[in-house]
Design a protein around this motif. Sequence first.
Motif, mmCIF file in Angstrom:
data_model
loop_
_atom_site.group_PDB
_atom_site.id
_atom_site.type_symbol
_atom_site.label_atom_id
_atom_site.label_comp_id
_atom_site.label_asym_id
_atom_site.label_seq_id
_atom_site.Cartn_x
_atom_site.Cartn_y
_atom_site.Cartn_z
ATOM 1 N N LEU A 294 0.843 -1.193 0.000
ATOM 2 C CA LEU A 294 0.000 0.000 0.000
ATOM 3 C C LEU A 294 0.879 1.244 0.000
ATOM 4 C CD1 LEU A 294 -2.607 -1.226 2.622
ATOM 5 C CD2 LEU A 294 -3.001 -0.955 0.174
ATOM 6 N N THR A 298 -1.997 6.225 1.344
ATOM 7 C CA THR A 298 -3.051 5.376 1.911
ATOM 8 C C THR A 298 -2.791 5.119 3.388
ATOM 9 O OG1 THR A 298 -3.482 4.286 -0.202
ATOM 10 C CG2 THR A 298 -4.177 3.114 1.787
ATOM 11 N N LYS A 299 -1.531 4.789 3.697
ATOM 12 C CA LYS A 299 -1.195 4.529 5.093
ATOM 13 C C LYS A 299 -1.399 5.768 5.954
ATOM 14 C CE LYS A 299 2.913 2.742 4.169
ATOM 15 N NZ LYS A 299 4.243 2.142 4.449
ATOM 16 N N LYS A 341 -4.269 -5.246 3.563
ATOM 17 C CA LYS A 341 -5.392 -5.490 2.659
ATOM 18 C C LYS A 341 -6.290 -6.559 3.279
ATOM 19 C CE LYS A 341 -3.097 -4.111 -1.640
ATOM 20 N NZ LYS A 341 -2.599 -4.544 -2.967
ATOM 21 N N GLY A 358 -6.770 -0.847 4.504
ATOM 22 C CA GLY A 358 -6.367 0.367 3.809
ATOM 23 C C GLY A 358 -7.409 0.913 2.855
ATOM 24 N N HIS A 359 -8.635 0.348 2.907
ATOM 25 C CA HIS A 359 -9.626 0.729 1.887
ATOM 26 C C HIS A 359 -10.550 1.865 2.304
ATOM 27 C CE1 HIS A 359 -12.756 -1.283 4.215
ATOM 28 N NE2 HIS A 359 -12.030 -2.383 4.236
#
Length: 384
Positions: A294, A298-299, A341, A358-359
């Motif tokens: 990722l 995102t993080k 994920k 992470g979504h």
Amino acid sequence: MLMFVQEWKTEPDITKAVDIYRHQLLKAAESEEDLTIKLNMGHSPEDRERAILQFYKAPNINWARNLTVVLQGDAALGDGVKRFFFSQTISKLQFGFELNIEGPGKTLFFLGEEDHQVPSTSKILLDSGLYVVAGRMIGHSILHGGPGLSSLSPSVFSSLIGQDEEHVCLQDCPDMDLREIIQELDGDDDLSQSQTSKMNDLCLSWDLPFVNTENRRWLAEKVLVHAVLGRRREQLRQLRRGLKDSGLMPLLKERPDALNIIFPQASKIFVTPEMILDRIVWPSDSDTESDDGLDISTKCSVTAYLREYIESGTSDELLELLKFWVGWAVLPQHLYVKVKKVSMPTAVTCFETLKIPGHYLSYREFKMDLAAAVSTTDSGFGLV
């Protein structure tokens, strides 16, 4: 060994002294066979509670032996499972067992206001020796670094270590009818005939002299002490025996201040956002193995949601998050965060690691999922 023993006796920091003492007992039991308890997660909460009580009823056990907890129907293993076990055990002791030992509703071992709780006067619990069991539970948890039993009244501490009774206060009496009698005795208003009759009936049953104008305040104190401690002497004796079975009594006799570790005040168990944030090891951009590739944005986005969740949480909410994260409401040296994920937030309590997906595109969605995951702690291990 003598030098090591003396160290916990003289260590000025009582938290360190307790750690030295318990590590001494754990080390002495290293060569002994593990204790094992199996809990079937497919069984009802009552059946699991029954298994826990049966486990602690076993006589002549060295509770410092290494503990193996097997959660049948759950793949979780390791230290995190032990943390979950001790957290659940002490929570049941604190807030009540679902088992209908005395009839409908929860079975409460301790009654009263926060930080003024005393043992129940239940004859069933007493005759079943369950306060010995309670003492073993508390001592066993402390020996393995787990939580103590919070909210107990300080007025019972001296009784537990065999010293003279300390002064008790009205809040220590969980019986509101008795509180009313004590307040009337200690007041300045003249007593009515019905009040006097009610008090004399009580005094007769407790082998105390009848009330008069000269002895009413003395009698108020005697009634209070008997209501709080006198009626519970056998419960306290059993509790003391259970603590002795666990190996804690030498510590308590030498270091009475350890009672504040074993029976902490609930009002002082307070977790702030800063306490958690200061211990978090956040994921880094170089942590490619743990983040499933990722990207850094995102993080950063998802960990910002976690920070916001922590910063806006109440102490109770943060304690529940901590229990989900590491298995019990005791802060470890480090708390690890991984962005993965995965579909839902999960915890690997053995490694003090919280895995978050992470979504997420909004804080609201993140908060709903994390709160839902945290809520599973009491019904399951929390590793999903």
